[in-house]
Scaffold this active site. Structure first.
Site, PDB file in Angstrom:
ATOM      1  N   LYS A 114      -7.113   1.372  17.346  1.00  0.00           N
ATOM      2  CA  LYS A 114      -6.036   2.301  17.004  1.00  0.00           C
ATOM      3  C   LYS A 114      -5.915   3.446  18.003  1.00  0.00           C
ATOM      4  CE  LYS A 114      -5.117   1.316  12.263  1.00  0.00           C
ATOM      5  NZ  LYS A 114      -4.844   1.787  10.922  1.00  0.00           N
ATOM      6  N   LYS A 207      -3.832  -9.146  14.135  1.00  0.00           N
ATOM      7  CA  LYS A 207      -3.587  -9.193  12.691  1.00  0.00           C
ATOM      8  C   LYS A 207      -2.237  -8.564  12.345  1.00  0.00           C
ATOM      9  CE  LYS A 207      -5.321  -5.144  10.269  1.00  0.00           C
ATOM     10  NZ  LYS A 207      -4.126  -4.936   9.460  1.00  0.00           N
ATOM     11  N   LYS A 210       0.829  -2.882   9.159  1.00  0.00           N
ATOM     12  CA  LYS A 210       1.945  -1.989   8.842  1.00  0.00           C
ATOM     13  C   LYS A 210       2.362  -1.207  10.064  1.00  0.00           C
ATOM     14  CE  LYS A 210      -0.050  -0.655   4.748  1.00  0.00           C
ATOM     15  NZ  LYS A 210      -1.119   0.144   5.311  1.00  0.00           N
TER      16      LYS A 210
HETATM   17  P1  ATP Z   1      -2.359   0.041   9.210  1.00  0.00           P
HETATM   18  O1  ATP Z   1      -1.756  -0.725  10.352  1.00  0.00           O
HETATM   19  O2  ATP Z   1      -1.680   1.327   8.933  1.00  0.00           O
HETATM   20  O3  ATP Z   1      -3.864   0.156   9.317  1.00  0.00           O
HETATM   21  P2  ATP Z   1      -2.688  -2.246   7.535  1.00  0.00           P
HETATM   22  O4  ATP Z   1      -1.603  -3.245   7.564  1.00  0.00           O
HETATM   23  O5  ATP Z   1      -3.920  -2.543   8.320  1.00  0.00           O
HETATM   24  O6  ATP Z   1      -2.049  -0.846   7.932  1.00  0.00           O
HETATM   25  P3  ATP Z   1      -4.224  -1.046   5.425  1.00  0.00           P
HETATM   26  O7  ATP Z   1      -3.591  -0.078   4.493  1.00  0.00           O
HETATM   27  O8  ATP Z   1      -5.058  -0.505   6.539  1.00  0.00           O
HETATM   28  O9  ATP Z   1      -3.065  -1.988   6.012  1.00  0.00           O
HETATM   29  O10 ATP Z   1      -5.091  -2.070   4.597  1.00  0.00           O
HETATM   30  C1  ATP Z   1      -4.903  -2.312   3.203  1.00  0.00           C
HETATM   31  C2  ATP Z   1      -5.644  -3.571   2.803  1.00  0.00           C
HETATM   32  O11 ATP Z   1      -4.988  -4.724   3.326  1.00  0.00           O
HETATM   33  C3  ATP Z   1      -7.082  -3.643   3.314  1.00  0.00           C
HETATM   34  O12 ATP Z   1      -7.884  -4.240   2.312  1.00  0.00           O
HETATM   35  C4  ATP Z   1      -6.983  -4.536   4.520  1.00  0.00           C
HETATM   36  O13 ATP Z   1      -8.203  -5.209   4.802  1.00  0.00           O
HETATM   37  C5  ATP Z   1      -5.917  -5.516   4.072  1.00  0.00           C
HETATM   38  N1  ATP Z   1      -5.194  -6.083   5.206  1.00  0.00           N
HETATM   39  C6  ATP Z   1      -4.495  -5.379   6.120  1.00  0.00           C
HETATM   40  N2  ATP Z   1      -3.935  -6.216   7.003  1.00  0.00           N
HETATM   41  C7  ATP Z   1      -4.312  -7.472   6.651  1.00  0.00           C
HETATM   42  C8  ATP Z   1      -4.045  -8.776   7.194  1.00  0.00           C
HETATM   43  N3  ATP Z   1      -3.284  -8.915   8.251  1.00  0.00           N
HETATM   44  N4  ATP Z   1      -4.565  -9.845   6.560  1.00  0.00           N
HETATM   45  C9  ATP Z   1      -5.345  -9.693   5.451  1.00  0.00           C
HETATM   46  N5  ATP Z   1      -5.626  -8.499   4.894  1.00  0.00           N
HETATM   47  C10 ATP Z   1      -5.120  -7.397   5.487  1.00  0.00           C
HETATM   48 MG    MG Z   2      -5.439  -1.077   8.488  1.00  0.00          MG
END
Ligand code: ATP
Ligand code: MG
Length: 345
Positions: A114, A207, A210
């Site tokens: 990040k 991955k 968001k």
């Molecule tokens: P950001 O990019 O802001 O970090 P994010 O998409 O990674 O957002 P988080 O809020 O950090 O989402 O994570 C929320 C939950 O979703 C966590 O349990 C994380 O492990 C899970 N998660 C996030 N992205 C994935 C993915 N691509 N596949 C499976 N689980 C995910």
């Molecule tokens: Mg995340």
């Protein structure tokens, strides 16, 4: 000591929740409600470790809450709140800043990803994020944490912090009446299901996130049917037809991801999906994949939209959840303060 089983997890309101959040974490959140006491959080304090527009953040917190409920989270059965409303998270995080070691945080891959190349310009909050996450979990002495695969390393750090706290303060923990010297449980990650790591639709080696600047990289839980179909149609693939067996997906990350998403949403194994679509072109497979996505996610988006028409009710749910969360976390934090040697009035 046997700790009471308790589940804690959260998601960041950094944008709208997506298919990876749903398959990697939310599906398990919902299932665990049947068997466990569950505490689910919108982690707004984690969100501001990178810049958030304040108006958009407020809206994203409510939207995440609505999406949790629309996905099946029952705010009466489980506790649902936003992190900043329970000060124990921040207070315990400070204590954990003094327990965790710099060397531990230096190994965290999420920070490296990040912060990118401009590390000097990253917020201090982004660096100590895993300590706050440990506090989120341990303020409730939670034993089980359903998350996606990417959070495994942070969970290991939370266990290390719990263990070090228990070791460092052992005599005072015992004096406080915990005969075996274990004040915090070592929380276990619950990383299960067919899609613990959903990949970006634009790059099968990254991955789905968001915070990815490309909206085409993910399927949001708020997307309508046309948008879902368009994103799947545009998803990156390779020129070969689909293989007939799972072994044929090796070295084909985009194909593997799309087949995995289909399998997870349809409740099938990858082998079953390939038995059906082996030899087919991606164009045909993508049509079926879009249909499965729309039939599973469409009702969630619709219900979340309905809930968002009454934000006062969402705020009431969050306030009720925060009060219930505080009632659990406050006595834990009071004991922590006694154990570390603070004087309380
Ligand atoms: P950001 O990019 O802001 O970090 P994010 O998409 O990674 O957002 P988080 O809020 O950090 O989402 O994570 C929320 C939950 O979703 C966590 O349990 C994380 O492990 C899970 N998660 C996030 N992205 C994935 C993915 N691509 N596949 C499976 N689980 C995910
Ligand atoms: Mg995340």
């Amino acid at each position: 000591m046997a700790f009471k089983e308790r589940v804690f997890s959260g998601m960041q309101p950094t944008g709208s929740l997506h298919l990876g959040n749903y398959l990697g974490a939310m599906v398990n959140w919902i299932a665990l409600q049947k068997s466990h006491e569950c505490i689910y959080c919108v982690v707004d304090m984690h969100a501001i470790t990178v810049w958030q527009d304040p108006d958009e953040l407020k809206s994203a917190i409510r939207q995440a809450t609505a999406t949790y409920i629309a996905s099946g989270l029952d705010p009466k059965r489980s506790i649902l709140f936003n992190q900043s409303e329970v000060s124990a998270h921040a207070e315990l995080a400070w204590i954990f800043n003094c327990v965790a070691r710099l060397g531990w945080l230096n190994r965290m891959t999420q920070f490296k990803e990040k912060a990118g190349k401009d590390r000097e310009n990253a917020s201090v909050g982004l660096y100590v994020y895993p300590n706050l996450m440990a506090a989120d979990i341990l303020a409730y002495r939670a034993t089980h944490v359903p998350v996606g695969d990417d959070q495994k390393q942070h969970l290991e750090l939370a266990r290390d912090i719990a263990q070090k706290f228990n070791n460092d303060f052992k005599p005072w923990i015992e004096k406080a009446g915990h005969a075996d010297g274990a004040f915090f449980p070592l929380p276990e990650p619950v990383i299960t299901g067919p899609a613990t790591r959903v990949m970006s639709l634009r790059d099968g080696t990254k991955k789905m996130s968001k915070s990815d600047p490309s909206d085409l990289s993910r399927i949001n839980l708020t997307d309508d049917a046309d948008t879902i179909a368009k994103k799947i149609q545009k998803a990156k693939t390779d020129p070969e037809p689909l293989p007939s067996e799972a072994k044929g997906l090796e070295g084909r990350p985009e194909a593997e991801n799309l087949v995995g998403i289909y399998a997870a949403l349809a409740g099938k194994s990858k082998a079953d999906v390939l038995a059906e679509f082996g030899g087919a072109q991606f164009s045909a497979f993508k049509k079926s994949l879009a249909e499965v996505c729309v039939s599973k996610l469409g009702p969630i988006a619709e219900e979340a939209r309905r809930l968002m028409t009454d934000t006062a009710e969402i705020d009431r749910i969050l306030a009720d959840g925060a009060a219930r969360a505080r009632a659990i976390a406050k006595p834990v934090l009071d004991e922590v303060k006694d154990i570390v040697g603070f004087v309380r009035s």
